[in-house]
Design a protein around this motif. Structure first.
Motif, PDB file in Angstrom:
ATOM      1  N   ARG A 155      -1.822  16.140  11.479  1.00 43.66           N
ATOM      2  CA  ARG A 155      -2.964  16.985  11.126  1.00 43.66           C
ATOM      3  C   ARG A 155      -3.653  17.503  12.380  1.00 43.66           C
ATOM      4  O   ARG A 155      -4.098  18.656  12.420  1.00 43.66           O
ATOM      5  N   ALA A 201      -1.489  20.396  13.693  1.00 39.58           N
ATOM      6  CA  ALA A 201      -1.695  21.632  12.927  1.00 39.58           C
ATOM      7  C   ALA A 201      -3.030  22.271  13.272  1.00 39.58           C
ATOM      8  O   ALA A 201      -3.122  23.490  13.470  1.00 39.58           O
ATOM      9  N   LEU A 253       4.182  24.166  13.887  1.00 36.07           N
ATOM     10  CA  LEU A 253       3.333  24.148  12.694  1.00 36.07           C
ATOM     11  C   LEU A 253       4.129  23.730  11.464  1.00 36.07           C
ATOM     12  O   LEU A 253       3.618  22.994  10.602  1.00 36.07           O
ATOM     13  N   SER A 261       4.490  20.033  11.516  1.00 36.62           N
ATOM     14  CA  SER A 261       3.195  19.404  11.244  1.00 36.62           C
ATOM     15  C   SER A 261       2.857  19.472   9.759  1.00 36.62           C
ATOM     16  O   SER A 261       2.388  18.487   9.171  1.00 36.62           O
ATOM     17  N   VAL A 262       3.086  20.625   9.149  1.00 38.89           N
ATOM     18  CA  VAL A 262       2.774  20.785   7.731  1.00 38.89           C
ATOM     19  C   VAL A 262       3.714  19.945   6.874  1.00 38.89           C
ATOM     20  O   VAL A 262       3.290  19.276   5.921  1.00 38.89           O
TER      21      VAL A 262
END
Length: 653
Positions: free
Chosen positions: A117, A120, A373, A376-377
């Motif tokens: 988190r 991101a 990203l 991360s997601v």
């Protein structure tokens, strides 16, 4: 030292160059303050002011570049953001990739989830907003264990530079005479917000742009306001005072200093003054800042800032979250070495690669950002890639982030119903009052009351000892709760109180909890005053003592032991517990005999304190009982509270 030797030690300045080695010297002071503070707050307790120094430097340099290009008619947003990408992204993306790869092998799922988190949020220029939320949420993961916590300052800067160039360009184009006035207005408004909100909302003030923008604008104003240099004597005196304005807070401020607010004025104004004076004839201070070793640290300061914190955090995890005292100098040397390599082989090549077309720079940045990203997601959706660990480790790790019954009651001044709401066998008005430790006992209390057909009211405010006259500057609801306690105590028949009593002892109080205007006497004065006032009103008083507390999160210890296959489920001894809680027990012994003191250690420690059984952990962190822990001891607590459940309330005088 001769003039020739002195000049040799100072960093060279290219002819016809705007390069300021003294500013890199300031960067060195800033980054070393931060790094040394993170390694050990004992070394540089106020080292967090290094970030403020960075903000002023950044505001000065960026505003100077933008203003010059606007005046020359060469400013474009594409060119501006290309420079930002070349300057920031290569090292940043490398560090993020490193953190995600190492975290896969080192971190438990809950810690890896928090890191993903953070990754991101960093990529979306909002890390400061994320960590503001995490730090505000009392029950959230410990943000200080997040290897990307330090990215919050990049979030502040990038948010500022998404807005500031647009505003500056519009003012230059349509109201050129109002440039300074507009920046002064922004500076004044942001500073006012910082001063007003830091005492009551210091987490938001620390992390968010509106209360930090004035620091960047301080540097920006320096770039657009021409100021004459004073004479030699005053220059030397002002330079020395400015340096002290940075160094004194670095060594005198602590984590209890309300910050930023007015406390940030010293390092901000000191930095601005040194930048201003450094533009003229060198002073003794600026010569020191231009020494080659100092300038070199300044040159690698960005990489050093990025790398040092992940290295420290991963070292902590590898060391079982134990203190790193023996490794501090090695970590410092490693951080500098890695930063030097990062600057040489990552920062410089990308920054100097002018031959690359702008479109390729943006495309490469977009691809790298999208890749990081996406990971991360995806990791966030899979809760920190839980499949990496065994079912046993996962079950233990999940106990670090349990659902907390009655969490909706936290901070609710009117309280919440607890126990039986259907049949009533006791007519007493019973109030269960305390901080988050009362919330931890709530599942047991709810079971006890329901088993006996009794209703009660739960009134809890985290980080707030339930003592008349006590307030917590971090949580304004605390003072309101305790004022309400004083006003309503006559309406109670019985009060059961508990709190993290150890945390409010004079020797460990963090300075934000106070009794009146004093940060001492929370227990020694507050507890006798409160129990005495309740007894005077004819209220039955029960006082639940502290549970044994630990240096580390108990479920974390269990989870890491499960990963290694080496279990040691022993807790501290009852003697250690009493030593740790001696101030509370000393005060409790002096209370009137009618105050019924309940010591949970009598059941938890026999003589060693238990922390769990089988795969069940009795704590959800280092000092709060878990649901299973509270329920496990509910029968013993119910027996201790037996007198509460008589059919008639105590008669009043």
């Amino acid at each position: 030292m001769t003039t020739v030797e002195s000049a040799h030690l100072r960093a060279p300045v290219p002819p016809n160059s705007n390069y300021r080695p003294d500013i890199d010297g300031l960067r060195a002071i800033a980054v070393m303050a931060v790094v040394l503070h993170h390694l050990s707050a004992k070394w540089v307790p106020g080292g967090f002011i290094g970030v403020d120094v960075f903000f002023v430097i950044s505001g000065y340099l960026i505003t100077k570049i933008i203003s010059r290009e606007i005046a020359d008619g060469t400013f474009t947003f594409a060119r501006f953001y290309e420079r930002r990408i070349r300057r920031l992204f290569p090292a940043l993306f490398t560090v993020l990739a490193f953190v995600l790869v190492v975290g896969w092998f080192v971190l438990l799922p809950s810690d890896y989830l928090a890191t993903l988190r953070g990754s991101a949020a960093t990529l979306l220029f909002s890390a400061n907003i994320l960590f503001w939320h995490v730090q505000t949420d009392y029950f959230a993961a410990d943000a200080k264990l997040n290897p990307l916590l330090h990215m919050w300052s990049l979030g502040v800067e990038e948010q500022f530079y998404l807005v500031f160039p647009v505003v500056l360009l519009l003012i230059h184009r349509w109201m050129p005479r109002w440039v300074v006035a507009t920046m002064l207005a922004g500076f004044g408004l942001s500073l006012a917000l910082s001063i007003v909100f830091t005492p009551t909302s210091f987490v938001a003030s620390y992390f968010l742009l509106p209360t930090r923008a004035w620091e960047l604008l301080a540097g920006g104003l320096l770039a657009v306001i021409p100021m004459r240099q004073p004479g030699r004597y005053w220059r030397e005196l002002l330079a020395l005072a400015a340096m002290l304005a940075i160094l004194v807070p670095a060594f005198q401020y602590t984590q209890q200093t309300p910050f930023p607010g007015h406390a940030a004025l010293l390092p901000v104004l000191g930095t601005a003054a040194l930048i201003w004076l450094g533009g003229g004839v060198p002073t003794a201070v600026s010569r020191l800042l231009q020494l080659r070793p100092v300038v070199y640290i300044g040159l690698i300061s960005y990489s050093l800032y990025l790398w040092h914190w992940p290295l420290i955090v991963f070292a902590r995890f590898q060391n079982g979250l134990q203190p790193l005292d023996e490794w501090l100098f090695m970590l410092l040397a490693l951080s500098i070495a890695v930063a030097a390599l990062s600057h040489r082989f990552i920062e410089k090549p990308f920054r100097a690669g002018a031959a690359q077309r702008r479109s390729k720079v943006f495309a490469a940045a977009g691809v790298a950002m999208a890749a990081l990203l996406s990971v991360s997601v995806l990791g966030n959706q899979q809760q920190g890639f839980e499949s990496r660990v065994s079912a046993e480790v996962l079950a233990l790790d999940r106990q670090r982030r349990p659902d907390i019954p009655f969490i909706h009651c936290d901070g609710k001044l009117e309280g919440c119903p607890i126990g039986s709401q259907e049949r009533q066998t006791v007519g007493k008005k019973i109030v269960f009052l305390g901080d988050s430790h009362m919330l931890a006992w709530a599942p047991a209390i709810d079971k006890i009351l329901k088993d006996r057909g009794v209703a009660g009211t739960l009134v809890v405010t985290s980080s707030c000892p339930p003592l008349v006259g006590v307030a917590n500057d971090m949580f304004p609801a605390c003072e309101k709760q305790n004022l309400q306690l004083a006003a309503r105590m006559r309406s109670f028949d019985a009060v059961v109180m508990t709190a993290a009593w150890n945390a409010y002892e004079d020797k460990v109080n963090n300075g934000r909890v106070r009794f009146g205007s004093s940060t001492t006497g929370i227990l020694t004065a507050g507890l006798p005053r409160t129990t005495g006032a309740l007894l005077d009103q004819g209220v039955d008083v029960y006082l639940i003592g502290p549970v044994p507390t630990y240096e580390l999160s108990v479920p974390y210890m269990y989870a890491t032991q499960a990963m290694s296959g080496q279990f040691d489920t022993g807790g501290k001894s009852v003697v250690e517990h009493f030593i740790q809680s001696q101030e509370f027990f000393s005060v409790a012994r002096g209370l009137p005999a009618s105050v019924k003191v309940i010591d949970p250690a009598e059941w938890i420690c026999t003589p060693n304190c238990v922390v769990g059984q089988a795969s069940e952990v009795f704590y959800r962190d280092d000092d709060h009982l878990s649901i299973s822990g509270a329920v496990y001891f509910s029968n013993r607590l119910g027996d201790a509270l037996a007198a509460l459940f008589t059919t008639e309330p105590t008669s009043r005088n």
